[in-house]
Design a protein around this motif. Structure first.
Motif, PDB file in Angstrom:
ATOM      1  N   ASN A  79       0.872  -1.164   0.000  1.00 12.96           N
ATOM      2  CA  ASN A  79       0.000   0.000   0.000  1.00 12.96           C
ATOM      3  C   ASN A  79       0.914   1.219   0.000  1.00 12.96           C
ATOM      4  OD1 ASN A  79      -1.795   2.054   0.282  1.00 12.96           O
ATOM      5  ND2 ASN A  79      -2.921   1.152   1.995  1.00 12.96           N
ATOM      6  N   GLY A  81       0.195   4.219  -0.591  1.00  6.62           N
ATOM      7  CA  GLY A  81      -0.467   5.490  -0.295  1.00  6.62           C
ATOM      8  C   GLY A  81      -0.401   6.390  -1.521  1.00  6.62           C
ATOM      9  N   HIS A  85       0.324   7.203  -6.913  1.00  5.92           N
ATOM     10  CA  HIS A  85      -0.145   8.063  -8.003  1.00  5.92           C
ATOM     11  C   HIS A  85       0.938   9.000  -8.521  1.00  5.92           C
ATOM     12  CE1 HIS A  85      -3.782   6.552  -6.201  1.00  5.92           C
ATOM     13  NE2 HIS A  85      -3.593   7.252  -5.103  1.00  5.92           N
ATOM     14  N   ILE A 106      -6.863   0.509   0.705  1.00  7.49           N
ATOM     15  CA  ILE A 106      -7.985   0.294   1.616  1.00  7.49           C
ATOM     16  C   ILE A 106      -9.276   0.801   0.972  1.00  7.49           C
ATOM     17  CG2 ILE A 106      -8.933   1.017   3.846  1.00  7.49           C
ATOM     18  CD1 ILE A 106      -5.918   1.277   4.764  1.00  7.49           C
ATOM     19  N   VAL A 109     -10.137   3.424  -4.797  1.00  4.40           N
ATOM     20  CA  VAL A 109      -9.511   4.620  -5.382  1.00  4.40           C
ATOM     21  C   VAL A 109     -10.219   5.065  -6.662  1.00  4.40           C
ATOM     22  CG1 VAL A 109      -7.205   4.503  -4.368  1.00  4.40           C
ATOM     23  CG2 VAL A 109      -7.738   3.057  -6.329  1.00  4.40           C
ATOM     24  N   ARG A 116      -6.471  10.038  -8.054  1.00  5.21           N
ATOM     25  CA  ARG A 116      -6.179   8.713  -7.460  1.00  5.21           C
ATOM     26  C   ARG A 116      -6.409   7.576  -8.453  1.00  5.21           C
ATOM     27  NH1 ARG A 116      -5.646  10.016  -2.023  1.00  5.21           N
ATOM     28  NH2 ARG A 116      -6.964  11.764  -1.469  1.00  5.21           N
TER      29      ARG A 116
HETATM   30  C1  DQA Z   1      -4.695   4.605  -0.183  1.00  5.29           C
HETATM   31  C2  DQA Z   1      -5.312   5.436  -1.321  1.00  5.29           C
HETATM   32  C3  DQA Z   1      -4.381   6.550  -1.743  1.00  5.29           C
HETATM   33  O1  DQA Z   1      -4.965   7.313  -2.787  1.00  5.29           O
HETATM   34  C4  DQA Z   1      -4.103   7.480  -0.570  1.00  5.29           C
HETATM   35  O2  DQA Z   1      -3.185   8.484  -0.944  1.00  5.29           O
HETATM   36  C5  DQA Z   1      -3.631   6.749   0.634  1.00  5.29           C
HETATM   37  C6  DQA Z   1      -4.289   5.496   0.994  1.00  5.29           C
HETATM   38  C7  DQA Z   1      -5.679   3.540   0.349  1.00  5.29           C
HETATM   39  O3  DQA Z   1      -5.220   2.661   1.066  1.00  5.29           O
HETATM   40  O4  DQA Z   1      -6.877   3.614   0.067  1.00  5.29           O
HETATM   41  O5  DQA Z   1      -2.786   7.214   1.371  1.00  5.29           O
HETATM   42  O6  DQA Z   1      -3.565   3.938  -0.681  1.00  5.29           O
END
Ligand code: DQA
Length: 156
Positions: A79, A81, A85, A106, A109, A116
């Motif tokens: 993940n 985050g 992107h 999680i 997106v 995203r």
């Molecule tokens: C994420 C989705 C990403 O767009 C976001 O920047 C995150 C969490 C998720 O787990 O849904 O930090 O990776």
């Protein structure tokens, strides 16, 4: 016992208090516990990490590729985050390290902001898991077990 490496990128240390309507109320420690149970059920050891730093994540991907090559690691669940992107460097790291990787989010997106909806990791991932909340982590562990077992069966 082979390891599954679970890497978490920026801001995931804030899970539980970060936008609970989007990410839920479980903390990263709670997620780690879920992952420990799922890894044990599938016969893997768990290595669970989080960093807010892109370079650290790149180093961990390289480490995982080397460990996979000698049979110590089954693969990486990542993940990344927001780096998902933005980071060509993480794309290149996964490609360069030739590591088996499942991209994980999680949240769904694709149901969120347009920025995203592009991932630099999807083209170098074996699979992508998103939109199942923190349950996505144990689901991704089950998926990694399948991918790894299929790869082992192909080698034999
Ligand atoms: C994420 C989705 C990403 O767009 C976001 O920047 C995150 C969490 C998720 O787990 O849904 O930090 O990776």
């Amino acid at each position: 016992m082979k390891k599954i490496l679970i890497l978490n990128g920026p801001n995931l240390n804030l899970l539980g208090r970060r936008e609970p309507g989007v990410y839920g109320s479980q903390t990263l420690d709670d997620v780690k516990q879920l992952c420990a149970v799922a890894c044990a059920a599938h016969g893997y050891a768990l290595d669970f990490r989080q960093s807010n730093h892109e370079g650290v994540l790149i180093d961990w991907i390289h480490e995982a590729g080397a460990a996979q090559a000698v049979g110590d690691v089954a693969g990486v669940i990542f993940n990344a985050g927001a780096y998902t992107h933005t980071s060509i460097a993480l794309h290149d790291a996964v490609k360069g390290a030739a590591v088996r990787l499942i991209e994980l989010h999680i949240s769904n997106v694709h149901a969120r902001e347009e920025f995203r909806q592009h991932s630099y990791l999807s083209p170098v991932a074996q699979g992508v898991m998103f939109g199942f909340g923190t349950h996505g982590y144990p689901l991704a562990i089950a998926a990694m077990a399948v991918l790894h077992e299929q790869a082992e069966a192909t080698i034999k």
